[in-house]
Scaffold this active site. Structure first.
Site, PDB file in Angstrom:
ATOM      1  N   SER A  38       0.818  -1.218   0.000  1.00  0.00           N
ATOM      2  CA  SER A  38       0.000   0.000   0.000  1.00  0.00           C
ATOM      3  C   SER A  38       0.846   1.259   0.000  1.00  0.00           C
ATOM      4  O   SER A  38       1.674   1.450   0.879  1.00  0.00           O
ATOM      5  CB  SER A  38      -0.897   0.057   1.242  1.00  0.00           C
ATOM      6  OG  SER A  38      -1.251  -1.214   1.685  1.00  0.00           O
ATOM      7  N   HIS A  69      -3.539   0.443  -4.955  1.00  0.00           N
ATOM      8  CA  HIS A  69      -2.696  -0.535  -5.628  1.00  0.00           C
ATOM      9  C   HIS A  69      -2.856  -0.361  -7.134  1.00  0.00           C
ATOM     10  O   HIS A  69      -3.962  -0.519  -7.651  1.00  0.00           O
ATOM     11  CB  HIS A  69      -3.094  -1.962  -5.234  1.00  0.00           C
ATOM     12  CG  HIS A  69      -2.729  -2.326  -3.827  1.00  0.00           C
ATOM     13  ND1 HIS A  69      -1.804  -3.296  -3.543  1.00  0.00           N
ATOM     14  CD2 HIS A  69      -3.139  -1.839  -2.648  1.00  0.00           C
ATOM     15  CE1 HIS A  69      -1.673  -3.393  -2.227  1.00  0.00           C
ATOM     16  NE2 HIS A  69      -2.474  -2.523  -1.667  1.00  0.00           N
ATOM     17  N   HIS A  91      -4.753  -9.916  -1.703  1.00  0.00           N
ATOM     18  CA  HIS A  91      -4.811 -10.419  -0.329  1.00  0.00           C
ATOM     19  C   HIS A  91      -5.916 -11.480  -0.245  1.00  0.00           C
ATOM     20  O   HIS A  91      -6.843 -11.456  -1.044  1.00  0.00           O
ATOM     21  CB  HIS A  91      -5.190  -9.283   0.632  1.00  0.00           C
ATOM     22  CG  HIS A  91      -4.301  -8.087   0.544  1.00  0.00           C
ATOM     23  ND1 HIS A  91      -4.437  -7.133  -0.428  1.00  0.00           N
ATOM     24  CD2 HIS A  91      -3.252  -7.695   1.314  1.00  0.00           C
ATOM     25  CE1 HIS A  91      -3.504  -6.196  -0.255  1.00  0.00           C
ATOM     26  NE2 HIS A  91      -2.771  -6.510   0.783  1.00  0.00           N
ATOM     27  N   TYR A  93      -8.154 -11.504   1.976  1.00  0.00           N
ATOM     28  CA  TYR A  93      -9.419 -10.859   2.363  1.00  0.00           C
ATOM     29  C   TYR A  93     -10.196 -10.352   1.153  1.00  0.00           C
ATOM     30  O   TYR A  93     -11.360 -10.006   1.260  1.00  0.00           O
ATOM     31  CB  TYR A  93      -9.213  -9.758   3.416  1.00  0.00           C
ATOM     32  CG  TYR A  93      -8.384  -8.569   2.979  1.00  0.00           C
ATOM     33  CD1 TYR A  93      -8.868  -7.648   2.063  1.00  0.00           C
ATOM     34  CD2 TYR A  93      -7.117  -8.358   3.508  1.00  0.00           C
ATOM     35  CE1 TYR A  93      -8.109  -6.557   1.674  1.00  0.00           C
ATOM     36  CE2 TYR A  93      -6.350  -7.276   3.129  1.00  0.00           C
ATOM     37  CZ  TYR A  93      -6.855  -6.381   2.205  1.00  0.00           C
ATOM     38  OH  TYR A  93      -6.099  -5.315   1.821  1.00  0.00           O
ATOM     39  N   GLU A  94      -9.541 -10.313  -0.001  1.00  0.00           N
ATOM     40  CA  GLU A  94     -10.260  -9.945  -1.230  1.00  0.00           C
ATOM     41  C   GLU A  94     -11.003 -11.151  -1.799  1.00  0.00           C
ATOM     42  O   GLU A  94     -11.726 -11.012  -2.790  1.00  0.00           O
ATOM     43  CB  GLU A  94      -9.270  -9.418  -2.283  1.00  0.00           C
ATOM     44  CG  GLU A  94      -8.589  -8.125  -1.873  1.00  0.00           C
ATOM     45  CD  GLU A  94      -7.535  -7.692  -2.876  1.00  0.00           C
ATOM     46  OE1 GLU A  94      -7.917  -7.238  -3.972  1.00  0.00           O
ATOM     47  OE2 GLU A  94      -6.343  -7.830  -2.586  1.00  0.00           O
ATOM     48  N   ALA A 121       2.329  -2.600   5.038  1.00  0.00           N
ATOM     49  CA  ALA A 121       1.945  -1.708   6.135  1.00  0.00           C
ATOM     50  C   ALA A 121       1.506  -2.611   7.279  1.00  0.00           C
ATOM     51  O   ALA A 121       0.889  -3.650   7.044  1.00  0.00           O
ATOM     52  CB  ALA A 121       0.783  -0.832   5.691  1.00  0.00           C
ATOM     53  N   MET A 219      -1.765  -8.085   7.270  1.00  0.00           N
ATOM     54  CA  MET A 219      -2.759  -8.897   6.549  1.00  0.00           C
ATOM     55  C   MET A 219      -2.180  -9.516   5.271  1.00  0.00           C
ATOM     56  O   MET A 219      -2.927  -9.951   4.400  1.00  0.00           O
ATOM     57  CB  MET A 219      -3.966  -8.030   6.167  1.00  0.00           C
ATOM     58  CG  MET A 219      -4.669  -7.372   7.334  1.00  0.00           C
ATOM     59  SD  MET A 219      -6.100  -6.431   6.821  1.00  0.00           S
ATOM     60  CE  MET A 219      -6.473  -5.518   8.322  1.00  0.00           C
ATOM     61  N   SER A 220      -0.868  -9.519   5.150  1.00  0.00           N
ATOM     62  CA  SER A 220      -0.298  -9.980   3.870  1.00  0.00           C
ATOM     63  C   SER A 220       1.026 -10.707   4.102  1.00  0.00           C
ATOM     64  O   SER A 220       1.283 -11.214   5.196  1.00  0.00           O
ATOM     65  CB  SER A 220      -0.081  -8.773   2.949  1.00  0.00           C
ATOM     66  OG  SER A 220       0.936  -7.929   3.465  1.00  0.00           O
ATOM     67  N   ASN A 243       0.362   2.482  11.950  1.00  0.00           N
ATOM     68  CA  ASN A 243      -0.478   2.810  13.113  1.00  0.00           C
ATOM     69  C   ASN A 243      -0.050   1.906  14.256  1.00  0.00           C
ATOM     70  O   ASN A 243       0.528   0.843  14.015  1.00  0.00           O
ATOM     71  CB  ASN A 243      -1.962   2.540  12.788  1.00  0.00           C
ATOM     72  CG  ASN A 243      -2.186   1.088  12.341  1.00  0.00           C
ATOM     73  OD1 ASN A 243      -1.864   0.732  11.208  1.00  0.00           O
ATOM     74  ND2 ASN A 243      -2.680   0.259  13.227  1.00  0.00           N
ATOM     75  N   HIS A 255      -8.461   3.649   8.637  1.00  0.00           N
ATOM     76  CA  HIS A 255      -7.744   3.292   7.403  1.00  0.00           C
ATOM     77  C   HIS A 255      -7.095   4.511   6.749  1.00  0.00           C
ATOM     78  O   HIS A 255      -6.014   4.417   6.168  1.00  0.00           O
ATOM     79  CB  HIS A 255      -8.683   2.581   6.428  1.00  0.00           C
ATOM     80  CG  HIS A 255      -7.994   2.126   5.176  1.00  0.00           C
ATOM     81  ND1 HIS A 255      -6.920   1.255   5.186  1.00  0.00           N
ATOM     82  CD2 HIS A 255      -8.198   2.429   3.875  1.00  0.00           C
ATOM     83  CE1 HIS A 255      -6.503   1.041   3.952  1.00  0.00           C
ATOM     84  NE2 HIS A 255      -7.250   1.753   3.135  1.00  0.00           N
TER      85      HIS A 255
END
Ligand code: HPA
Length: 285
Positions: A38, A69, A91, A93-94, A121, A219-220, A243, A255
């Site tokens: 990202s 992206h 990812h 989650y997609e 990130a 998440m990746s 964060n 986000h």
């Protein structure tokens, strides 16, 4: 037996087809691949003599739906080092499978890439971290549970069972820490952990992850690391702490803030990549 996939062809055959297509578009033969997470994709816009290929044109390549992206593979030079840079990744989650998420690593492997830099990130679990710092990933904890190598193993890609004790290549991590310090960056080392997303973690999940020894929540990256190691590709992983993770500060995770911090630190991140790439290039020459 090779794993059969949706298209009917093996993962190996699909990766081979994608790799041939990519190499037919450029004379460069990169040995280093980058996954620019990202906000970092713009680094690939700085490659010299670049060939840009839309993911959707590459046979079988998964196409990212995430905002921020670009969805292009850029092959070009950083200094005098040929590299292949992915502007964004997919990812799970997609809705993609672990195999789909890891497929670009399969393609990299078939292109002759021997080392990858995986960026992302992440949320800072380690309270010694500060928002915006860069962390060299030394190890990971896969709480997602799934693995891109589940299914019949294709020996042409790698062995059935393979070592993960040194998944993150120590000399590359050392080089990144050294270069980060030399550049005067706020650089740390740590263990990266994923549950999966797309929801950020709960505060209790973050406490549990900390108790397990995790410093970063993301998440990746882990599926790519596993597939890369399956193929013997060496890995450097770097996170930007966009964060502090859930519950570390008395505020919700936003986000927009994640994106803004990534944007703010981008220059430092790119400087670090530029410094590390020539050192890795010597190793894979
Ligand atoms: N958790 C998981 N993934 C993330 C985070 C987080 O706090 N920040 C950026 N990616």
């Amino acid at each position: 037996m090779a794993a059969k996939r949706k298209s009917g062809s093996s993962e190996f055959a699909r990766a081979e087809r994608a790799a041939k297509f990519i190499l037919s578009k450029t004379k460069l033969r990169p040995r280093i691949g980058l996954v620019l997470g990202s906000g970092l994709g713009a680094f690939a816009d700085e490659f010299s003599g670049a060939t840009r290929i839309d993911y959707k044109k590459i046979p079988h390549f998964p196409v990212s739906t995430a905002i921020g992206h670009a969805g292009k593979l850029v092959i070009g030079k950083v200094g005098d080092v040929a590299v292949a840079g992915m502007q964004g990744r997919v990812h799970f989650y997609e809705g993609y499978s672990m195999q789909d998420v890891a497929f670009p690593m399969r393609v990299f492997g078939r292109m002759g890439i021997r080392a990858v830099i995986l960026t992302n990130a992440a949320g800072g679990i380690n309270t010694g971290y500060k928002q915006g710092c860069l962390v060299v990933i030394r190890d990971h904890i896969n709480l997602f549970g799934a693995n891109p190598c589940i299914g019949p193993n294709d020996e042409r890609l790698g062995p059935r069972f393979f070592d993960m004790t040194t998944a993150y290549h120590k000399p590359y991590g050392n080089a990144a820490v050294e270069e980060g310090k030399r550049l005067g960056l706020n650089i740390y080392e740590g263990t990266y952990c994923i549950i999966g997303g797309p929801s950020y973690e709960t505060a209790a999940e973050i406490r549990a992850m900390r108790a397990l020894g995790a410093d970063l929540a993301g998440m990746s990256t882990i599926p790519e690391v596993i597939a890369a190691r399956h193929m013997g590709i060496k890995v450097l992983g770097i996170s930007c702490v966009t964060n502090m993770a859930a519950g570390v500060l008395d505020q919700p995770i936003n986000h927009q803030e994640v994106l803004e911090t990534g944007e703010r630190v981008k220059g430092q991140f790119v400087a670090l990549l530029r410094a590390v790439i020539p050192r890795m290039a010597k190793d894979v020459a």
